[in-house]
Design a protein around this motif. Structure first.
Motif, mmCIF file in Angstrom:
data_model
loop_
_atom_site.group_PDB
_atom_site.id
_atom_site.type_symbol
_atom_site.label_atom_id
_atom_site.label_comp_id
_atom_site.label_asym_id
_atom_site.label_seq_id
_atom_site.Cartn_x
_atom_site.Cartn_y
_atom_site.Cartn_z
ATOM 1 N N PRO A 10 1.161 -1.425 -0.120
ATOM 2 C CA PRO A 10 0.134 0.028 -0.062
ATOM 3 C C PRO A 10 0.969 1.434 -0.520
ATOM 4 C CG PRO A 10 -0.333 -1.361 1.977
ATOM 5 C CD PRO A 10 0.683 -2.181 1.494
ATOM 6 N N ASN A 11 0.197 2.784 -0.596
ATOM 7 C CA ASN A 11 1.225 3.783 -0.516
ATOM 8 C C ASN A 11 1.127 4.921 0.841
ATOM 9 O OD1 ASN A 11 2.504 2.939 -3.351
ATOM 10 N ND2 ASN A 11 0.384 3.549 -4.743
ATOM 11 N N ASN A 12 -0.486 4.193 0.838
ATOM 12 C CA ASN A 12 -0.710 5.747 2.002
ATOM 13 C C ASN A 12 -1.275 4.414 2.714
ATOM 14 O OD1 ASN A 12 -3.558 5.471 0.732
ATOM 15 N ND2 ASN A 12 -2.987 6.769 -0.571
ATOM 16 N N ASP A 13 -1.791 5.771 3.702
ATOM 17 C CA ASP A 13 -3.173 4.771 5.211
ATOM 18 C C ASP A 13 -4.720 4.322 4.209
ATOM 19 O OD1 ASP A 13 -1.287 4.581 6.665
ATOM 20 O OD2 ASP A 13 -1.649 6.763 7.419
ATOM 21 N N GLN A 14 -4.816 5.033 4.074
ATOM 22 C CA GLN A 14 -5.748 4.643 3.283
ATOM 23 C C GLN A 14 -6.290 3.354 2.158
ATOM 24 O OE1 GLN A 14 -8.004 8.150 0.656
ATOM 25 N NE2 GLN A 14 -9.796 6.629 0.648
ATOM 26 N N GLU A 15 -5.169 3.457 1.415
ATOM 27 C CA GLU A 15 -4.858 2.429 0.573
ATOM 28 C C GLU A 15 -3.849 1.124 1.753
ATOM 29 O OE1 GLU A 15 -1.544 2.188 -2.237
ATOM 30 O OE2 GLU A 15 -3.037 3.429 -3.333
ATOM 31 N N LEU A 16 -3.659 1.131 3.343
ATOM 32 C CA LEU A 16 -3.422 -0.341 4.350
ATOM 33 C C LEU A 16 -4.588 -0.870 4.824
ATOM 34 C CD1 LEU A 16 -1.238 -0.843 5.761
ATOM 35 C CD2 LEU A 16 -2.019 0.362 7.437
ATOM 36 N N ILE A 17 -6.150 -0.713 4.964
ATOM 37 C CA ILE A 17 -6.495 -0.908 5.502
ATOM 38 C C ILE A 17 -7.414 -2.358 4.676
ATOM 39 C CG2 ILE A 17 -9.306 -0.626 6.217
ATOM 40 C CD1 ILE A 17 -9.042 2.320 7.168
ATOM 41 N N PRO A 18 -7.782 -2.176 3.311
ATOM 42 C CA PRO A 18 -8.463 -3.008 2.416
ATOM 43 C C PRO A 18 -6.830 -4.099 1.844
ATOM 44 C CG PRO A 18 -8.064 -1.576 0.739
ATOM 45 C CD PRO A 18 -7.842 -0.618 2.695
ATOM 46 N N TRP A 19 -5.696 -3.156 2.393
ATOM 47 C CA TRP A 19 -4.328 -4.376 2.399
ATOM 48 C C TRP A 19 -4.618 -5.462 3.475
ATOM 49 C CZ3 TRP A 19 -0.361 -5.879 4.374
ATOM 50 C CH2 TRP A 19 0.874 -6.549 3.130
ATOM 51 N N GLY A 43 12.317 -5.464 8.974
ATOM 52 C CA GLY A 43 11.689 -5.885 8.915
ATOM 53 C C GLY A 43 10.941 -6.624 9.583
ATOM 54 N N ALA A 44 9.921 -7.385 8.843
ATOM 55 C CA ALA A 44 9.281 -8.331 9.658
ATOM 56 C C ALA A 44 9.297 -9.472 8.426
ATOM 57 C CB ALA A 44 7.905 -8.513 10.106
ATOM 58 N N GLN A 45 8.522 -11.197 9.275
ATOM 59 C CA GLN A 45 9.150 -12.060 8.422
ATOM 60 C C GLN A 45 7.134 -13.084 8.465
ATOM 61 O OE1 GLN A 45 10.522 -13.452 5.327
ATOM 62 N NE2 GLN A 45 8.391 -14.246 5.720
ATOM 63 N N ILE A 46 6.297 -12.789 7.145
ATOM 64 C CA ILE A 46 5.074 -13.063 7.747
ATOM 65 C C ILE A 46 5.211 -14.479 7.443
ATOM 66 C CG2 ILE A 46 2.453 -12.772 6.918
ATOM 67 C CD1 ILE A 46 2.900 -10.403 5.870
ATOM 68 N N PRO A 61 9.093 -4.762 4.819
ATOM 69 C CA PRO A 61 9.683 -3.484 5.103
ATOM 70 C C PRO A 61 9.822 -3.219 6.470
ATOM 71 C CG PRO A 61 8.781 -2.848 3.331
ATOM 72 C CD PRO A 61 8.578 -4.592 3.173
ATOM 73 N N THR A 62 10.557 -2.809 7.611
ATOM 74 C CA THR A 62 9.879 -2.359 9.241
ATOM 75 C C THR A 62 8.503 -1.072 8.395
ATOM 76 O OG1 THR A 62 12.345 -2.290 9.574
ATOM 77 C CG2 THR A 62 10.663 -1.222 10.785
ATOM 78 N N LEU A 63 9.027 0.180 7.802
ATOM 79 C CA LEU A 63 7.258 0.764 7.899
ATOM 80 C C LEU A 63 6.610 0.401 7.535
ATOM 81 C CD1 LEU A 63 6.863 3.538 7.703
ATOM 82 C CD2 LEU A 63 7.001 3.400 4.771
ATOM 83 N N TRP A 64 6.630 -1.035 6.370
ATOM 84 C CA TRP A 64 4.907 -1.614 6.182
ATOM 85 C C TRP A 64 4.614 -2.641 7.734
ATOM 86 C CZ3 TRP A 64 1.580 1.309 4.315
ATOM 87 C CH2 TRP A 64 2.481 1.879 3.447
ATOM 88 N N TYR A 65 5.909 -2.847 8.543
ATOM 89 C CA TYR A 65 5.895 -3.959 9.280
ATOM 90 C C TYR A 65 4.829 -2.833 10.784
ATOM 91 C CZ TYR A 65 7.035 -5.180 14.381
ATOM 92 O OH TYR A 65 6.894 -5.564 15.498
ATOM 93 N N THR A 66 5.341 -1.236 11.106
ATOM 94 C CA THR A 66 4.896 -0.508 11.979
ATOM 95 C C THR A 66 2.876 -0.905 11.678
ATOM 96 O OG1 THR A 66 5.624 0.739 11.278
ATOM 97 C CG2 THR A 66 7.035 -0.502 12.813
ATOM 98 N N ARG A 67 3.186 -0.881 10.394
ATOM 99 C CA ARG A 67 1.907 -0.367 10.316
ATOM 100 C C ARG A 67 1.084 -0.797 9.995
ATOM 101 N NH1 ARG A 67 2.265 4.240 5.516
ATOM 102 N NH2 ARG A 67 3.433 6.015 6.933
ATOM 103 N N LEU A 68 1.313 -2.724 9.533
ATOM 104 C CA LEU A 68 -0.019 -3.284 9.863
ATOM 105 C C LEU A 68 -0.080 -3.799 10.545
ATOM 106 C CD1 LEU A 68 -0.780 -6.641 8.949
ATOM 107 C CD2 LEU A 68 1.347 -6.909 8.877
ATOM 108 N N VAL A 69 1.272 -4.196 11.986
ATOM 109 C CA VAL A 69 0.640 -4.078 13.335
ATOM 110 C C VAL A 69 -0.211 -3.222 14.071
ATOM 111 C CG1 VAL A 69 1.885 -4.570 15.621
ATOM 112 C CG2 VAL A 69 3.093 -5.601 14.168
ATOM 113 N N SER A 70 -0.114 -2.286 14.023
ATOM 114 C CA SER A 70 -1.059 -0.997 14.314
ATOM 115 C C SER A 70 -2.523 -1.048 13.437
ATOM 116 C CB SER A 70 -0.478 0.794 14.187
ATOM 117 O OG SER A 70 0.712 0.512 14.396
#
Length: 380
Positions: A10-19, A43-46, A61-70
């Motif tokens: 996802p490119n932004n928080d709005q795209e994060l939710i459906p992702w 980062g994080a391994q899924i 990568p770390t940026l999207w790992y933290t957003r995914l966890v949140s």
């Protein structure tokens, strides 16, 4: 083999939710029992657990790992600000899947690890659907039909004990019965059953809840796991005083469950008086060609209440003689269950070696790995 997630993040928080929704839906669709998000230095391994084995799925990568966890913590109604202590949550979003998803967080060196555990209450198998040997299922159903007694399901973590427990509860669940459970945690919500989750942080542990439940006029009690002497004593007391009690133990065989109760301080006469049925089980992957598997089947063994076994147990008979009594009684064993599965082509020797611990290259007889000392007489 698990399919990879789309490479596009996802490119932004709005795209994060459906992702995030798509990530969980895809994991559920691949029949994963667990989804692991493991933080690492960069980062994080899924990873997904499918048919009992973990496999890598995607690296973030770390940026999207933290957003995914949140995002997952928000969905599971967990405290976003708390990163230093473990948390538990439950995700019930109907857009993500038909079942319930338990979420557990754990602080680690590189951040919070999340584990999502999938369950689908609408597809919980019945006893008839567990593919137990007929003799085992009939013996279990007989024990469930008795007015009282302690029924134990044994095996290591991941051997399907909880699935069997819930199948037993489904069999007992009638309007004229008060059924109550104490669990850590509640894995499946069952209509018509009173379920309580332990909360050790506030002192709400197994013994506390059990004492309270016994004042609530129950007919059937389910104790998620017997872990200590106090819980064991209360479970035995409940079985002795007119209740059906179901629980689990982490032992390698059905006979070892009796030994575990003895080591937890239960007197031998109480063990033989209250234990009505013990089931040991394992899960092995089913063959789907030379080098692949599809789903899992159960291997089972059981013992029931027997005058001969009770006399031998009280006399401190050694393990080999107790096993001989079980064999003479015709009770199925894990070995015989494995032999049948092998003969029917449902699994292979290498899978049985992985689960039961024998080397197919050096033996022609299946033998469960011995992990406990021989039974010795004790005083209590």
């Amino acid at each position: 083999m698990a399919t990879a997630l789309p490479n596009k993040l996802p490119n932004n928080d709005q795209e994060l939710i459906p992702w995030v929704t798509k990530l969980i839906v895809q994991a559920h669709a691949q029949q994963a029992s667990d989804l692991h998000i493991d933080p690492q230095a960069n980062g994080a391994q899924i990873r997904l657990r499918i048919d009992g084995l973990l496999q890598d799925w995607q690296f973030l990568p770390t940026l999207w790992y933290t957003r995914l966890v949140s995002r997952i913590k928000v969905l599971a109604q967990m405290d976003l600000a708390e990163r230093r202590l473990p948390q538990d949550g439950r995700l019930l979003d109907s857009n993500i899947g038909p079942g319930h998803i338990r979420v557990a967080s754990l602080p680690t060196l590189f951040g919070e690890k999340l584990c999502l555990r999938f369950s689908d209450p609408g597809h919980s198998p019945s006893l008839a659907q567990l593919n137990m040997p007929l003799a085992t299922r009939q013996a279990l159903e007989h024990a469930l039909s008795l007015p009282q007694g302690l029924i134990l399901i044994t095996g290591p973590t991941g051997s399907g004990k909880t699935t069997t427990l819930y199948a037993c509860l489904e069999r007992l669940n009638q309007r004229n019965r008060h059924i109550a459970t104490v669990e850590d945690p509640i894995e499946r919500v069952m209509p018509g059953i009173v379920q309580t989750n332990v909360q050790p942080r506030i002192g709400l542990d197994f013994p506390v809840i059990l004492r309270a439940l016994l004042r609530q006029d129950p007919d059937v009690l389910m104790v998620g796991e017997i872990r200590d002497g106090e819980t064991a004593a209360m479970a035995v007391q409940a079985a002795e005083t007119g209740h059906i009690v179901l629980s689990t133990l982490h032992t390698s065989s059905a006979l070892d469950a009796l030994n575990r109760l003895r080591h937890l301080g239960i007197a031998d006469y109480l063990i033989v008086d209250t234990v009505s049925f013990v089931l040991a089980q394992r899960l092995v992957r089913k063959c789907n060609g030379p080098d692949s598997y599809d789903g899992r089947i159960g291997l089972y063994e059981h013992i029931t209440k027997s005058h001969e076994l009770a006399r031998a147990w009280m006399a401190g008979t050694d393990r080999e003689q107790l096993e001989n009594i079980a064999l003479r009684a015709g009770w199925p064993t894990l070995n015989s269950s494995a032999q049948e599965a092998l003969a029917e082509g449902l699994t292979n020797a290498h899978e049985l070696a992985r689960v039961l611990g024998y080397n197919p290259q050096h033996t022609t007889t299946l033998r469960v790995a011995e992990t406990t000392k021989p039974i010795t007489p004790g005083r209590h």
